[in-house]
Enzyme design. Structure first.
Site, mmCIF file in Angstrom:
data_model
loop_
_atom_site.group_PDB
_atom_site.id
_atom_site.type_symbol
_atom_site.label_atom_id
_atom_site.label_comp_id
_atom_site.label_asym_id
_atom_site.label_seq_id
_atom_site.Cartn_x
_atom_site.Cartn_y
_atom_site.Cartn_z
ATOM 1 N N TRP A 13 -7.373 36.811 -11.243
ATOM 2 C CA TRP A 13 -5.950 36.867 -10.860
ATOM 3 C C TRP A 13 -5.109 35.830 -11.605
ATOM 4 O O TRP A 13 -3.892 35.841 -11.494
ATOM 5 C CB TRP A 13 -5.807 36.662 -9.341
ATOM 6 C CG TRP A 13 -6.110 37.891 -8.529
ATOM 7 C CD1 TRP A 13 -6.884 38.961 -8.914
ATOM 8 C CD2 TRP A 13 -5.637 38.189 -7.214
ATOM 9 N NE1 TRP A 13 -6.918 39.899 -7.909
ATOM 10 C CE2 TRP A 13 -6.171 39.447 -6.852
ATOM 11 C CE3 TRP A 13 -4.832 37.511 -6.290
ATOM 12 C CZ2 TRP A 13 -5.916 40.042 -5.615
ATOM 13 C CZ3 TRP A 13 -4.573 38.095 -5.058
ATOM 14 C CH2 TRP A 13 -5.109 39.350 -4.722
ATOM 15 N N LYS A 14 -5.757 34.923 -12.295
ATOM 16 C CA LYS A 14 -5.042 33.859 -13.017
ATOM 17 C C LYS A 14 -4.079 33.136 -12.050
ATOM 18 O O LYS A 14 -4.399 32.994 -10.885
ATOM 19 C CB LYS A 14 -4.318 34.422 -14.233
ATOM 20 C CG LYS A 14 -5.232 35.303 -15.091
ATOM 21 C CD LYS A 14 -4.632 35.647 -16.412
ATOM 22 C CE LYS A 14 -5.549 36.631 -17.137
ATOM 23 N NZ LYS A 14 -5.188 36.798 -18.531
ATOM 24 N N GLY A 180 -4.406 40.732 -22.247
ATOM 25 C CA GLY A 180 -3.014 40.949 -21.864
ATOM 26 C C GLY A 180 -2.174 41.649 -22.919
ATOM 27 O O GLY A 180 -0.960 41.719 -22.798
ATOM 28 N N GLY A 239 -8.140 41.198 -16.026
ATOM 29 C CA GLY A 239 -7.018 40.333 -15.672
ATOM 30 C C GLY A 239 -5.939 41.105 -14.942
ATOM 31 O O GLY A 239 -6.023 41.375 -13.743
ATOM 32 N N GLY A 240 -4.916 41.522 -15.675
ATOM 33 C CA GLY A 240 -3.742 42.166 -15.073
ATOM 34 C C GLY A 240 -4.061 43.299 -14.108
ATOM 35 O O GLY A 240 -3.459 43.400 -13.042
HETATM 36 C C1 PEP Z 1 -8.527 38.025 -18.804
HETATM 37 O O1 PEP Z 1 -7.622 37.220 -18.939
HETATM 38 O O2 PEP Z 1 -9.651 37.637 -18.447
HETATM 39 C C2 PEP Z 1 -8.243 39.417 -19.084
HETATM 40 C C3 PEP Z 1 -9.237 40.175 -19.414
HETATM 41 O O3 PEP Z 1 -6.933 39.818 -18.988
HETATM 42 P P1 PEP Z 1 -6.348 41.318 -19.160
HETATM 43 O O4 PEP Z 1 -7.311 42.250 -18.471
HETATM 44 O O5 PEP Z 1 -5.018 41.273 -18.514
HETATM 45 O O6 PEP Z 1 -6.310 41.579 -20.623
#
Ligand code: PEP
Length: 256
Positions: A13-14, A180, A239-240
């Site tokens: 979730w950062k 991202g 991530g997102g």
């Molecule tokens: C991450 O930051 O670990 C990642 C994979 O982000 P995203 O899926 O948003 O690219």
């Protein structure tokens, strides 16, 4: 390979998520996973550390603690002490975490983390009984220069401690340029890096065949099945698309 490795689908979730909306989203995901649990995958959510304890309590309340594990996004190498603003692996564990993401490229970039400091953190995670999700990955410039394999090999050799076992460590290959951005490497490019990582691990580690190597970088509901179907891809770091149950649920399902 001795048998199929159990998949690991982890959401990062950062620095996103407040108590009310975060709790609501986790509750939705938990209910979906309770109704139709992916049989072949472990599911992990790594929220901001402020949400670990409330999320742990919520999962227990819902009877979903065995369906969703929680993880931190970083830890300090020391157990305690004068390190203002930092959290120890023991604190994450105490708050309900079972996993911790370490060496994420955003931490390497924003906080100058080196392979050696990441290694200390992995040791700390193991000391606290956490499973480390150790991230490696090349930048766009490194890939264009033909350095992708050399970079991930250097990162893995520099940051994997003696305490690593398949049960307490997973590797996440996350090309920095794919995070991202909506871009992903091609299937053959991902397979090449995962195979190189496994070969590098095999040269020094008997457990290499058992360790899970995840792919991360713009994993979405629309591409998850294809990415998770690639040889040597044992899961995903998301991530997102992990921020909402609506997007994370189909990815978790693709892993099962
Ligand atoms: C991450 O930051 O670990 C990642 C994979 O982000 P995203 O899926 O948003 O690219």
């Amino acid at each position: 390979m001795a048998g199929r490795r159990r998949r690991l689908i982890a959401g990062n979730w950062k620095m996103n998520g407040l108590f009310g909306p975060g709790r609501a989203e986790l509750g939705k995901l938990a209910r979906k996973l309770l109704a139709a649990p992916p049989r072949g995958a472990d599911i992990v959510i790594c929220p901001p550390a402020t949400l670990l304890r409330p999320f742990s309590d919520l999962l227990r309340e819902l009877g979903a603690a065995r369906r969703i594990a929680l993880g931190g996004q970083d830890c300090h190498g020391a157990e305690s002490g004068a390190h203002t603003g930092d959290l120890s692996a023991e604190m994450l564990r105490d708050a309900g975490a079972r996993y911790v993401i370490l060496g994420h490229s955003e931490r390497r970039a924003d906080h100058g983390e080196s392979d050696a400091s990441v290694r200390d953190k992995v040791v700390a995670a193991h000391r606290a009984g956490l499973t480390a999700i150790l991230c490696v990955g090349e930048t766009a410039a490194e890939r264009e220069a033909g350095q992708a394999l050399a970079v991930v090999r250097r990162q893995i050799l520099g940051s994997l401690p003696e305490s690593a076992e398949a049960a307490n460590t997973a590797i996440a290959y996350e090309p920095v340029w794919a995070i991202g951005s909506g871009k992903t490497p091609t299937g053959p490019e991902i397979v090449e890096v995962h195979a190189a990582l496994r070969a590098t691990l095999a040269a020094r580690w008997q457990e290499a065949e058992k360790v899970r190597i995840l792919y991360g970088g713009s994993v979405k509901p629309g591409n998850a099945a294809a990415l998770l179907g690639l040889a040597e891809v044992d899961g995903a770091l998301v991530g997102g698309a992990s921020l909402t149950a609506a997007e994370f649920w189909p990815i978790a399902g693709a892993g099962g």
